[in-house]
Scaffold this active site. Structure first.
Site, PDB file in Angstrom:
ATOM      1  N   GLU A 184       2.147  -0.785  13.911  1.00 42.40           N
ATOM      2  CA  GLU A 184       1.442  -0.003  13.071  1.00 42.40           C
ATOM      3  C   GLU A 184      -0.025   0.073  14.109  1.00 42.40           C
ATOM      4  OE1 GLU A 184       0.539  -0.930   9.308  1.00 42.40           O
ATOM      5  OE2 GLU A 184       2.881  -1.126   8.698  1.00 42.40           O
ATOM      6  N   ASP A 204       1.077  -1.167   0.006  1.00 39.99           N
ATOM      7  CA  ASP A 204       0.108  -0.014  -0.142  1.00 39.99           C
ATOM      8  C   ASP A 204       0.887   1.282   0.133  1.00 39.99           C
ATOM      9  OD1 ASP A 204      -2.366   1.377   0.150  1.00 39.99           O
ATOM     10  OD2 ASP A 204      -2.488   1.518   2.331  1.00 39.99           O
ATOM     11  N   GLU A 247       3.903  -7.712   7.149  1.00 35.80           N
ATOM     12  CA  GLU A 247       2.800  -8.281   7.230  1.00 35.80           C
ATOM     13  C   GLU A 247       2.602  -9.422   6.034  1.00 35.80           C
ATOM     14  OE1 GLU A 247      -0.084  -5.081   6.505  1.00 35.80           O
ATOM     15  OE2 GLU A 247      -0.038  -4.324   8.350  1.00 35.80           O
ATOM     16  N   TYR A 306      -5.217  -2.715  13.445  1.00 38.51           N
ATOM     17  CA  TYR A 306      -6.295  -1.798  13.215  1.00 38.51           C
ATOM     18  C   TYR A 306      -7.799  -1.720  13.627  1.00 38.51           C
ATOM     19  CZ  TYR A 306      -2.563   0.052  10.257  1.00 38.51           C
ATOM     20  OH  TYR A 306      -1.183   0.618   9.650  1.00 38.51           O
TER      21      TYR A 306
END
Length: 633
Positions: free
Chosen positions: A543, A201, A452, A507
Site C-alpha cells: 500500500e 477503513d 495491518e 504513507y
C-alpha cells in the site's frame, strides 16, 4: 533460501485440511453435528445439475437483536424485495436499513427438479456477511460465521424432488472483538439505538453479496480435489488427491486435457501424480490452463460422477531477495482493491469484474491483493484464465485497536478484552476456509493472513505464531505474508521473521510528512533500507498512495490534487528503483471506495487511481507509462 515446491502431496494434505465445518441442525434444533463443508464450487457436468437462485428475494429486518418471532416459519410480509447478489445497505432509500445492526431475512420459494429423485441436493450460499443461517421451511439446516466464504446445507431429507420449499437465509452484520474482522457494538443509554464501530477503513456492507445455488450430486460423488503442480525438466507434474463421499468400491480415474481438448495425461486412483510431456506453463500475463478431470466409475465401468478443475502448471518460490514464478524473478505491479461499487456495495457484478480486469490490462498491472478478504470465486477463476497474479488475503483487518483512533489511540490490542483467544480461533478458521476454497488456483501465489495488525505490540507474537504455523501446515507450496502497518517499523515489529516476504503499507507524504515529498522520500528510503538489511528476502510495497479528488488541480502540487497524487507515486517509484530487494508495488488503491461515515472521510476513501465509477485520474496515466515500459523490458 526457502524453497516452496517439490513437497510431497501427503505433507500438503494435512489433517488440518478437514477443518472447515458448519453446524448442521437436524429436525430438532437442539441437535447439532459438525459437518465438513463441501469445498468444490458447484458446476454443471454429466453427473451434476445446477440451478442459480439469484434474483429478487423478499426482504425484512429482524425486529431486534433477540428476535424470537421466527419469521422463517411463514412467508415474509409483502413489501420489500432485495436483489441477490448485492449488499442491502444502499439499495433502499431508508436510513434505518442503511444503518441497521443485526439480523435481516431473505426469502424465496424454490422447486427441486423432479428429475433429482435419485440424487443428493444442496443449497449453497457463496457468502453471507458476516454470519448466515439457512432455513428450509421451518428447519434450520446450517449456520456459518465468516462473511466471505461459502456455506451450504444438504436438503435431500427435508424436501422431495419435484416439491416446492420456502428458502430463508438470515444474515447478521454484527462485528465484535471475537469476529474476523473485529468491531464493537455500542448501545445508546438515551435511545437504546445500537451502533456498529470497527477498525477497518471500508464500509461494513452486509447481506447476500454473492450468488446462491441449488445443485445436485450423485450419492457417491467427488467431494474435494487438491492439486499441487511442479516441473521436471520439460514436463509438468500434477500431484493430486481426490476425496470421495460415501465411497464403496468405485474407482477414481484422472484425465488431463489441454486447451485444444486433447488428452495430455491420465492416471487412476484417488492419489497420485500425472506427468504432462512438454508442458505449457501457466505464466503471468499468459495463462495456460489444463482441465484436470476426476471421475468415479462403478464396477461396470459406468460413470458415477465427474468434476473438471481448471489447472495451471507453475511453480512458486522465494529465493534470497527474489520472488520466483517458474524460476524467473517476478515483480508485482498492481493494486490493493476492494469489492465495491455504487448501489451494489460488495455485490458481485460480472460487468464490473470484466471491466476492472480490462483496466488492469490497460494500465499494465500484472497482479492485485484481495484486500482485505477473499473475493468472489468468479474473480479467482477469471484471474486464472487471464494470467493475473493474486496475493490472497483473509478478512483479518482491524487487529489494531489504536490505528483509526476508535479507542482513543492508546489502547492495547492483544488483551482478554480486545483481540483474544476467541478472536484467534476465528482467525484460524478464516485461514482454513480461505485455503480450502482457493488452494487450487494457479493465480494465487501467496497467502496474506492479516492486514495491518498491531505487530509492534506485546502479545502480537503469541497471537500470530500459531497462525503462521497453521498456514504452512495447510499449504507448504506457497509463501506466506501479512501486510505490515507503518507504526510497526523494522525496529519495532515483532512477527515478520515468521513470514517469507516483507509486505509493507507505507504513507510517507500523506499521513506523515504530509505534503513534503522531499522529507517523505528520505524517510521512505531509510525505512526500506532498514527492512532490506534486516531480512534477505523480497519486499513488496502493498500500500502507498494519497487521497485525491478527481478534477481538483494545483499548480503547486498540493495534497488532494491530482498533481500531488502523481508526484507522490513518482517519488515512491524513484526510491523503489534504488532498492535491490524490491519485488513489487501495489498502489492503494485501484478505485475509490465507500467507508464508514465520519469526519475523516467525505463519501469514502479517495486514494483510487480510478474513481468509484472507474474513470482514470491523472495518476493512472503515469502508472501506465511506468508499468508498460517495465513489461517491455
Amino acid at each position: 533460501m526457502r524453497i516452496l515446491v517439490g513437497l510431497s502431496l501427503l505433507s500438503f494434505i494435512s489433517p488440518a485440511f478437514c477443518g472447515p465445518t458448519a453446524k448442521l441442525h437436524l429436525r430438532d434444533e437442539s441437535t447439532q453435528i459438525d459437518q465438513p463443508l463441501i469445498k468444490l464450487k458447484p458446476q454443471q457436468s454429466l453427473s451434476r445439475e445446477l440451478v442459480n437462485l439469484d434474483g429478487l428475494w423478499k426482504f425484512s429486518l429482524a425486529s431486534g437483536p433477540n428476535d424470537t418471532a421466527k419469521p422463517w416459519t411463514a412467508p415474509l410480509p409483502k413489501g420489500l424485495e432485495c436483489p441477490v447478489p448485492a449488499s442491502y445497505n444502499d439499495i433502499f432509500v431508508d436510513r434505518k436499513i442503511h444503518d441497521h445492526v443485526g439480523w435481516v431475512y431473505y426469502q424465496r420459494d424454490v422447486i427441486v427438479p423432479k428429475g433429482w429423485s435419485q440424487e443428493r441436493y444442496l443449497v449453497r450460499a457463496e457468502s453471507a456477511t458476516h454470519e448466515g443461517r439457512l432455513y428450509v421451511n421451518d428447519h434450520l439446516l446450517a449456520e456459518h460465521v465468516g462473511g466471505y466464504t461459502p456455506f451450504e446445507a444438504d436438503i435431500t431429507d427435508f424436501v422431495a424432488a419435484g416439491e416446492k420449499f420456502r428458502l430463508t437465509i438470515a444474515v447478521n452484520n454484527e462485528l465484535t472483538h471475537e469476529t474476523i474482522p473485529p468491531g464493537e457494538i455500542a448501545v445508546s443509554n438515551v435511545t437504546g439505538k445500537r451502533k456498529q464501530t470497527y477498525h477497518h477503513d471500508f464500509y461494513n456492507y452486509a447481506g447476500l453479496a454473492r450468488s446462491v445455488w441449488l445443485y445436485s450430486v450423485p450419492h457417491q460423488h467427488i467431494q474435494d480435489i487438491t492439486v499441487v503442480t511442479d516441473v521436471d525438466g520439460a514436463d509438468g507434474l500434477i500431484k493430486y488427491a481426490v476425496k470421495v463421499a460415501n465411497a464403496t468400491n468405485e474407482q477414481v480415474r484422472i484425465a488431463v486435457f489441454d486447451e485444444d481438448g486433447k488428452l495430455a495425461a491420465n492416471a487412476s486412483g484417488s492419489e497420485g501424480t500425472v506427468r504432462i510431456d512438454s508442458v505449457k506453463l501457466w505464466q503471468p500475463g499468459a495463462a495456460y490452463l489444463y482441465q484436470f478431470q476426476a471421475s468415479i466409475v462403478d464396477s461396470s465401468g459406468d460413470l458415477v460422477d465427474t468434476y473438471s478443475l481448471a489447472t495451471g502448471v507453475r511453480t512458486v518460490k522465494v529465493s534470497g531477495n527474489k520472488f520466483l514464478i517458474n524460476d524467473k524473478p517476478f515483480y508485482f505491479t498492481g493494486f490493493g482493491k476492494h469489492e465495491d461499487t455504487a448501489v451494489r456495495g460488495k455485490g458481485h457484478d460480472q460487468a464490473y469484474m470484466v471491466h476492472d480486469f480490462q483496466l488492469l490490462n490497460w494500465i499494465g498491472a500484472n497482479s492485485f491483493r484481495t484486500s482485505h478478504y477473499p473475493y468472489a470465486e468468479e474473480v479467482m477463476d477469471f484471474a486464472d484464465r487471464n494470467g493475473i497474479v493474486i496475493i490472497d488475503e483473509t478478512p483479518a483487518v482491524g487487529l489494531n485497536i489504536a490505528l483509526l483512533g476508535v479507542s482513543g489511540g492508546d489502547s492495547a490490542t492483544f488483551t482478554p478484552d480486545a483481540i483474544n483467544n476467541k478472536t484467534q480461533a476465528a482467525h484460524k478458521q478464516a485461514i482454513r476456509e480461505l485455503i480450502s476454497r482457493d488452494k487450487n488456483h494457479a493465480s494465487v501465489v501467496m497467502w496474506s493472513i492479516a492486514n495491518e495488525p498491531a505487530s509492534q505490540e506485546d502479545g502480537a507474537r503469541e497471537y500470530f505464531q500459531p497462525l503462521a504455523k497453521l498456514t504452512r501446515e495447510l499449504d507448504p507450496s506457497r509463501p506466506i505474508t501479512f501486510a505490515n502497518v507503518g507504526m510497526a517499523t523494522y525496529k519495532t515489529d515483532q512477527i515478520s521473521d515468521l513470514f517469507d516476504v516483507s509486505c509493507l503499507n507505507r504513507y510517507f507524504g500523506w499521513y506523515s510528512e504530509t505534503g513534503d515529498l522531499e522529507e517523505a522520500e528520505a524517510a521512505l528510503e531509510e525505512e526500506l533500507r532498514g527492512w532490506e538489511k534486516k531480512f534477505d528476502r523480497p519486499i513488496i510495497m502493498t500500500e502507498y498512495g494519497a487521497d485525491t479528488i478527481a478534477g481538483l488541480h494545483s499548480v503547486l502540487g498540493l495534497p488532494w490534487s491530482e498533481e500531488y497524487q502523481t508526484q507522490m507515486l513518482a517519488m515512491y517509484h524513484r526510491v523503489f528503483d534504488r532498492i535491490d530487494s524490491m519485488s513489487g508495488e501495489h498502489v492503494w488503491a485501484f478505485a475509490d471506495f465507500q467507508t464508514s461515515v465520519g469526519t475523516l472521510r467525505v463519501d469514502g476513501n479517495k486514494k483510487g487511481v480510478f474513481t468509484r465509477d472507474r474513470k482514470p485520474k491523472a495518476a493512472a496515466h503515469g502508472l501506465r507509462d511506468r508499468w508498460i515500459k517495465m513489461t517491455a523490458e
